[in-house]
Design a protein around this motif. Structure first.
Motif, PDB file in Angstrom:
ATOM      1  N   LYS A  93       0.830  -1.204   0.000  1.00  0.00           N
ATOM      2  CA  LYS A  93       0.000   0.000   0.000  1.00  0.00           C
ATOM      3  C   LYS A  93       0.863   1.253   0.000  1.00  0.00           C
ATOM      4  CE  LYS A  93      -3.965   2.117   2.301  1.00  0.00           C
ATOM      5  NZ  LYS A  93      -4.710   2.189   1.034  1.00  0.00           N
ATOM      6  N   GLU A  94       1.908   1.253   0.846  1.00  0.00           N
ATOM      7  CA  GLU A  94       2.802   2.418   0.882  1.00  0.00           C
ATOM      8  C   GLU A  94       3.520   2.576  -0.447  1.00  0.00           C
ATOM      9  OE1 GLU A  94       6.773   4.076   3.246  1.00  0.00           O
ATOM     10  OE2 GLU A  94       5.587   2.440   4.117  1.00  0.00           O
ATOM     11  N   PHE A  95       3.933   1.445  -1.048  1.00  0.00           N
ATOM     12  CA  PHE A  95       4.611   1.488  -2.341  1.00  0.00           C
ATOM     13  C   PHE A  95       3.687   2.099  -3.396  1.00  0.00           C
ATOM     14  CE2 PHE A  95       6.043  -0.148  -6.406  1.00  0.00           C
ATOM     15  CZ  PHE A  95       7.415  -0.080  -6.307  1.00  0.00           C
ATOM     16  N   GLN A  96       2.437   1.694  -3.368  1.00  0.00           N
ATOM     17  CA  GLN A  96       1.473   2.244  -4.324  1.00  0.00           C
ATOM     18  C   GLN A  96       1.269   3.736  -4.096  1.00  0.00           C
ATOM     19  OE1 GLN A  96      -2.378   0.394  -4.207  1.00  0.00           O
ATOM     20  NE2 GLN A  96      -3.142   1.504  -5.993  1.00  0.00           N
ATOM     21  N   GLU A  97       1.210   4.145  -2.834  1.00  0.00           N
ATOM     22  CA  GLU A  97       1.000   5.559  -2.515  1.00  0.00           C
ATOM     23  C   GLU A  97       2.171   6.422  -2.982  1.00  0.00           C
ATOM     24  OE1 GLU A  97       0.241   5.684   1.631  1.00  0.00           O
ATOM     25  OE2 GLU A  97      -1.875   5.128   1.454  1.00  0.00           O
ATOM     26  N   MET A  98       3.362   5.830  -3.004  1.00  0.00           N
ATOM     27  CA  MET A  98       4.527   6.589  -3.485  1.00  0.00           C
ATOM     28  C   MET A  98       4.372   6.968  -4.956  1.00  0.00           C
ATOM     29  SD  MET A  98       7.785   4.613  -1.806  1.00  0.00           S
ATOM     30  CE  MET A  98       7.926   4.358  -0.038  1.00  0.00           C
ATOM     31  N   LEU A  99       3.575   6.185  -5.669  1.00  0.00           N
ATOM     32  CA  LEU A  99       3.378   6.437  -7.093  1.00  0.00           C
ATOM     33  C   LEU A  99       2.049   7.126  -7.377  1.00  0.00           C
ATOM     34  CD1 LEU A  99       4.593   2.958  -8.390  1.00  0.00           C
ATOM     35  CD2 LEU A  99       5.893   5.077  -8.319  1.00  0.00           C
ATOM     36  N   SER A 100       1.360   7.511  -6.320  1.00  0.00           N
ATOM     37  CA  SER A 100       0.043   8.120  -6.498  1.00  0.00           C
ATOM     38  C   SER A 100       0.067   9.577  -6.073  1.00  0.00           C
ATOM     39  CB  SER A 100      -1.002   7.363  -5.674  1.00  0.00           C
ATOM     40  OG  SER A 100      -0.771   7.564  -4.289  1.00  0.00           O
ATOM     41  N   PHE A 101      -1.048  10.234  -6.298  1.00  0.00           N
ATOM     42  CA  PHE A 101      -1.161  11.633  -5.897  1.00  0.00           C
ATOM     43  C   PHE A 101      -1.202  11.771  -4.379  1.00  0.00           C
ATOM     44  CE2 PHE A 101      -3.467  11.439 -10.040  1.00  0.00           C
ATOM     45  CZ  PHE A 101      -2.511  12.121 -10.772  1.00  0.00           C
ATOM     46  N   ASN A 102      -1.569  10.687  -3.718  1.00  0.00           N
ATOM     47  CA  ASN A 102      -1.721  10.710  -2.258  1.00  0.00           C
ATOM     48  C   ASN A 102      -0.445  10.200  -1.603  1.00  0.00           C
ATOM     49  OD1 ASN A 102      -2.778  10.817   0.329  1.00  0.00           O
ATOM     50  ND2 ASN A 102      -3.700   8.775   0.184  1.00  0.00           N
ATOM     51  N   PHE A 103       0.572  11.056  -1.532  1.00  0.00           N
ATOM     52  CA  PHE A 103       1.830  10.620  -0.925  1.00  0.00           C
ATOM     53  C   PHE A 103       2.169  11.414   0.332  1.00  0.00           C
ATOM     54  CE2 PHE A 103       3.851  14.335  -2.661  1.00  0.00           C
ATOM     55  CZ  PHE A 103       3.385  14.456  -3.954  1.00  0.00           C
ATOM     56  N   SER A 104       1.140  11.862   1.035  1.00  0.00           N
ATOM     57  CA  SER A 104       1.371  12.578   2.282  1.00  0.00           C
ATOM     58  C   SER A 104       1.980  11.635   3.308  1.00  0.00           C
ATOM     59  CB  SER A 104       0.047  13.134   2.823  1.00  0.00           C
ATOM     60  OG  SER A 104      -0.875  12.095   3.035  1.00  0.00           O
ATOM     61  N   GLY A 105       2.938  12.112   4.020  1.00  0.00           N
ATOM     62  CA  GLY A 105       3.588  11.308   5.058  1.00  0.00           C
ATOM     63  C   GLY A 105       4.745  10.492   4.549  1.00  0.00           C
ATOM     64  N   ILE A 106       4.942  10.479   3.254  1.00  0.00           N
ATOM     65  CA  ILE A 106       6.054   9.735   2.669  1.00  0.00           C
ATOM     66  C   ILE A 106       7.111  10.735   2.216  1.00  0.00           C
ATOM     67  CG2 ILE A 106       6.742   8.129   0.843  1.00  0.00           C
ATOM     68  CD1 ILE A 106       3.857   7.168   0.761  1.00  0.00           C
ATOM     69  N   THR A 107       8.337  10.494   2.586  1.00  0.00           N
ATOM     70  CA  THR A 107       9.395  11.454   2.290  1.00  0.00           C
ATOM     71  C   THR A 107       9.642  11.530   0.787  1.00  0.00           C
ATOM     72  OG1 THR A 107      11.163   9.800   2.449  1.00  0.00           O
ATOM     73  CG2 THR A 107      10.495  10.902   4.479  1.00  0.00           C
ATOM     74  N   ASP A 108      10.057  12.718   0.370  1.00  0.00           N
ATOM     75  CA  ASP A 108      10.371  12.913  -1.048  1.00  0.00           C
ATOM     76  C   ASP A 108      11.482  11.973  -1.493  1.00  0.00           C
ATOM     77  OD1 ASP A 108       8.475  14.858  -1.192  1.00  0.00           O
ATOM     78  OD2 ASP A 108       9.873  16.524  -0.888  1.00  0.00           O
ATOM     79  N   LEU A 109      12.434  11.683  -0.589  1.00  0.00           N
ATOM     80  CA  LEU A 109      13.554  10.809  -0.940  1.00  0.00           C
ATOM     81  C   LEU A 109      13.061   9.415  -1.316  1.00  0.00           C
ATOM     82  CD1 LEU A 109      16.571  10.304  -1.184  1.00  0.00           C
ATOM     83  CD2 LEU A 109      16.636   9.778   1.266  1.00  0.00           C
ATOM     84  N   LYS A 110      12.095   8.878  -0.572  1.00  0.00           N
ATOM     85  CA  LYS A 110      11.544   7.558  -0.878  1.00  0.00           C
ATOM     86  C   LYS A 110      10.895   7.548  -2.253  1.00  0.00           C
ATOM     87  CE  LYS A 110      10.645   5.555   3.703  1.00  0.00           C
ATOM     88  NZ  LYS A 110       9.589   4.999   4.589  1.00  0.00           N
TER      89      LYS A 110
END
Length: 242
Positions: A183-200
């Protein structure tokens, strides 16, 4: 006056001394023979004089030198130019596959559930990698020829046919993250990436470019290698296996 077999061998030996890949050598040799024939006919020259003049005409392009490349092997300006052209063409052709692939994965990440995204992502990476592997196995003898004649480059495309092996390591890292936290991996590629660092996000994006780029570049190199090796095979009888 036609070029004799002995004279053709002399031309070939000269070009081999310039460390030209065999597929390029064959083309350059045709140019040499054509220019020599022209000089013999138009200027009434004998082969030694005509050959000497053609060598002088090509001297600048075929002078071996080292210009700070990673490889310590001397090369020529002619080969540096050809190498850059081939690499640029393969990269541009590879990008035609990579950019749409990453874009489609990005869209699927935004408009599908986790289960569908998992299945799609695995398929998108596994199928081209499987195809590259099967293609290598099917043409194993052809792809192993550079090992048999490792003292001589057969074609510049031979350096790219194994790149898909090199992407296995970063692919494992991507898959590890993918299966641990889909789920987190998918969110990194989606518009909803709040809480995930830009580096990731950057790491995931670059990993995809590396994986898809490596596989596509390898497939393109394999295709062009197999095409070029057809013209090289008849020439192999003049080479000694290493």
């Amino acid at each position: 006056m036609m070029i004799t077999k002995t004279q053709e061998t002399e031309i070939c030996d000269y070009l081999l001394s310039k460390k030209l890949p065999i597929d390029i050598l064959i083309e350059v040799q045709d140019h040499f023979i054509s220019e020599i024939y022209h000089l013999e006919r138009e200027n009434d020259l004998q082969f030694p004089e005509a050959f000497k003049e053609v060598k002088e005409n090509w001297r600048k392009d075929l002078t071996l030198s080292w210009k700070g490349e990673f490889s310590l092997i001397d090369s020529t300006d002619f080969m540096r130019k050809i190498t850059k052209q081939i690499e640029r063409a393969n990269i541009l052709q590879s990008l035609k596959f990579v950019i749409p692939s990453v874009f489609i994965i990005f869209l699927v990440a935004n408009f599908s559930n986790v289960n569908f995204f998992q299945a799609f992502f695995i398929t998108a990476i596994f199928l081209p990698l499987l195809y590259a592997s099967i293609n290598y196995i099917r043409h194993y003898k052809e792809f192993r020829l550079p090992k048999k004649y490792h003292s001589q480059i057969l074609t510049l495309h031979q350096n790219g046919i194994f790149i898909f092996f090199l992407v296995i390591s970063p692919m494992i890292n991507v898959f590890s993250k993918f299966f641990d936290e889909p789920k987190e991996f998918q969110e990194m590629l989606s518009f909803n990436f709040s809480g995930i660092t830009d580096l990731k996000i950057v790491i995931v994006f670059l990993s995809q470019l590396l994986v898809f780029g490596g596989i596509s570049y390898s497939l393109i190199s394999q295709e062009k290698y197999l095409k070029q090796i057809k013209s090289v095979k008849p020439f192999l009888k003049y080479l000694k296996p290493s």
